[in-house]
Write a protein that holds these residues in place. Structure first.
Motif, short mmCIF file in Angstrom:
data_model
loop_
_atom_site.label_atom_id
_atom_site.label_comp_id
_atom_site.label_asym_id
_atom_site.label_seq_id
_atom_site.Cartn_x
_atom_site.Cartn_y
_atom_site.Cartn_z
N ILE A 7 0.84 -1.20 0.00
CA ILE A 7 0.00 0.00 0.00
C ILE A 7 0.87 1.25 0.00
CG2 ILE A 7 -1.69 1.31 1.37
CD1 ILE A 7 -2.81 -1.45 2.28
N VAL A 8 1.90 1.27 0.85
CA VAL A 8 2.81 2.41 0.91
C VAL A 8 3.53 2.60 -0.42
CG1 VAL A 8 4.92 3.28 1.99
CG2 VAL A 8 3.12 2.29 3.40
N LEU A 9 3.97 1.51 -1.03
CA LEU A 9 4.66 1.58 -2.32
C LEU A 9 3.74 2.18 -3.39
CD1 LEU A 9 7.07 0.91 -4.15
CD2 LEU A 9 6.05 -1.35 -4.49
N ALA A 10 2.50 1.73 -3.45
CA ALA A 10 1.57 2.24 -4.46
C ALA A 10 1.32 3.72 -4.26
CB ALA A 10 0.24 1.47 -4.39
N ALA A 11 1.20 4.16 -3.01
CA ALA A 11 0.94 5.58 -2.74
C ALA A 11 2.12 6.45 -3.13
CB ALA A 11 0.62 5.77 -1.26
N LEU A 16 6.84 10.21 -6.71
CA LEU A 16 8.18 10.12 -7.30
C LEU A 16 8.15 10.43 -8.78
CD1 LEU A 16 9.49 6.88 -5.52
CD2 LEU A 16 10.18 9.24 -5.08
N THR A 17 7.13 9.91 -9.48
CA THR A 17 7.04 10.12 -10.92
C THR A 17 6.80 11.59 -11.24
OG1 THR A 17 6.16 7.91 -11.15
CG2 THR A 17 5.85 9.37 -13.01
N ASN A 30 7.67 22.41 -25.05
CA ASN A 30 6.32 21.83 -24.96
C ASN A 30 6.09 21.30 -23.55
OD1 ASN A 30 8.17 19.76 -25.11
ND2 ASN A 30 6.91 18.47 -26.41
N PHE A 31 6.37 22.14 -22.56
CA PHE A 31 6.28 21.73 -21.16
C PHE A 31 4.91 21.13 -20.82
CE2 PHE A 31 5.15 22.57 -16.75
CZ PHE A 31 6.19 21.94 -16.08
N ASP A 32 3.83 21.82 -21.23
CA ASP A 32 2.47 21.35 -20.89
C ASP A 32 2.22 19.97 -21.45
OD1 ASP A 32 2.01 23.70 -19.58
OD2 ASP A 32 0.86 24.62 -21.18
N ALA A 33 2.53 19.77 -22.72
CA ALA A 33 2.29 18.46 -23.35
C ALA A 33 3.17 17.39 -22.73
CB ALA A 33 2.54 18.55 -24.86
N CYS A 34 4.43 17.73 -22.43
CA CYS A 34 5.36 16.78 -21.81
C CYS A 34 4.84 16.35 -20.45
CB CYS A 34 6.74 17.42 -21.69
SG CYS A 34 7.98 16.36 -20.90
N MET A 35 4.42 17.32 -19.62
CA MET A 35 3.91 16.99 -18.29
C MET A 35 2.63 16.18 -18.38
SD MET A 35 5.77 17.83 -15.71
CE MET A 35 4.59 17.69 -14.39
N ALA A 36 1.73 16.56 -19.28
CA ALA A 36 0.46 15.83 -19.42
C ALA A 36 0.74 14.38 -19.81
CB ALA A 36 -0.43 16.52 -20.45
N ASN A 37 1.65 14.18 -20.76
CA ASN A 37 1.98 12.83 -21.21
C ASN A 37 2.63 12.02 -20.10
OD1 ASN A 37 2.35 10.72 -23.18
ND2 ASN A 37 4.51 11.30 -23.22
N THR A 38 3.60 12.62 -19.41
CA THR A 38 4.31 11.93 -18.34
C THR A 38 3.37 11.56 -17.21
OG1 THR A 38 6.33 13.12 -18.90
CG2 THR A 38 6.26 12.08 -16.75
N LEU A 39 2.51 12.51 -16.81
CA LEU A 39 1.58 12.24 -15.72
C LEU A 39 0.51 11.23 -16.12
CD1 LEU A 39 1.25 15.80 -14.17
CD2 LEU A 39 2.57 13.86 -13.34
N ALA A 40 0.09 11.25 -17.38
CA ALA A 40 -0.89 10.25 -17.84
C ALA A 40 -0.27 8.85 -17.79
CB ALA A 40 -1.35 10.57 -19.26
N GLN A 41 1.00 8.74 -18.19
CA GLN A 41 1.68 7.45 -18.11
C GLN A 41 1.83 7.00 -16.65
OE1 GLN A 41 5.41 7.71 -20.19
NE2 GLN A 41 4.45 8.18 -22.15
N GLN A 43 -0.10 7.87 -14.15
CA GLN A 43 -1.42 7.51 -13.65
C GLN A 43 -1.82 6.12 -14.15
OE1 GLN A 43 -3.32 9.24 -11.42
NE2 GLN A 43 -4.51 7.37 -11.39
N ALA A 44 -1.49 5.82 -15.40
CA ALA A 44 -1.80 4.49 -15.93
C ALA A 44 -1.03 3.41 -15.18
CB ALA A 44 -1.48 4.44 -17.43
N ARG A 45 0.27 3.68 -14.90
CA ARG A 45 1.06 2.71 -14.12
C ARG A 45 0.52 2.56 -12.72
NH1 ARG A 45 5.28 5.34 -16.77
NH2 ARG A 45 5.77 6.58 -14.93
N ASN A 46 0.13 3.68 -12.12
CA ASN A 46 -0.42 3.66 -10.77
C ASN A 46 -1.72 2.85 -10.72
OD1 ASN A 46 -0.22 4.43 -8.05
ND2 ASN A 46 -1.67 6.09 -8.35
#
Length: 201
Positions: A7-11, A16-17, A30-41, A43-46
């Motif tokens: 549970i701690v690891l998942a949180a 970290l990402t 393209n900071f906005d697009a880069c952040m959106a893409n990175t955070l979407a990835q 979130q998908a991993r999470n």
């Protein structure tokens, strides 16, 4: 790895990402697009990690959970009952589950506030860009088409448009005020002397 550790690891994965994403995207065009893409990835991993934890938990504790649920007389569905047991480490850490709920709620609020700040910044950027475009069009219309120069009224701070083509050192009237122009710029009569005006760039 124990249930609490999972549970701690998942949180911690999303935190970290997000930090590494900011470092990776910082200063890019393209900071906005880069952040959106990175955070979407991230979130998908999470989400995938949470589903894996859920499946592992049901596989390990499923029979025990079904036996306990059969005697449970509360309002929760089996999935809700199982999830509560997962979050409380099978009833051994209710305080931890309550804190996790509070942390999740606070995290959701902070995420919403961040999105709102981003929307506000985007709207402000659009407004500023529109204002700059309007000023550019007005400046071109006044300067190139009408032959006027933008000057700052020293008394009000407002922009006053004065004609380029006035002969030097000859007072002229415009908008109820008296001005004159020399090689250094425009001056406004203040009732007892001439005040230098600033050109608006």
């Amino acid at each position: 790895m124990g249930l609490k550790s999972w549970i701690v690891l998942a949180a911690g994965v999303a935190t970290l990402t997000a930090g590494s994403a900011q470092a990776q995207c910082a200063g890019g065009p393209n900071f906005d697009a880069c952040m959106a893409n990175t955070l979407a990835q991230a979130q998908a991993r999470n989400t995938a990690g949470q589903q894996q934890i859920w499946q592992n938990y049901l596989r390990t504790y499923g029979p025990w959970l079904r036996q306990r649920y059969s005697v449970y007389r509360g309002p929760m569905t089996f999935d809700q009952f199982a999830y509560w047991n997962l979050m409380t480490a099978n009833g051994t850490n209710v305080a931890g589950a309550m804190q996790a709920q509070r942390d999740q709620f606070r995290g959701n609020q902070e995420a919403y506030a961040t999105v709102q700040q981003g929307n506000d910044a985007y709207r402000q950027g659009m407004y500023d860009n529109s204002a700059r475009t309007s000023r550019s069009a007005e400046n071109y219309s006044q300067g190139a088409i009408r032959g006027n120069s933008a000057q700052i009224d020293p008394n009000t701070g407002q922009t006053t448009w004065l004609p380029y083509a006035q002969p030097y050192n000859q007072p002229f009237m415009s908008g109820g005020q008296t001005y004159y122009q020399d090689q250094n710029g425009y001056y406004q009569w203040n009732g007892y002397g001439w005040t230098r005006m600033q050109s608006r760039r």
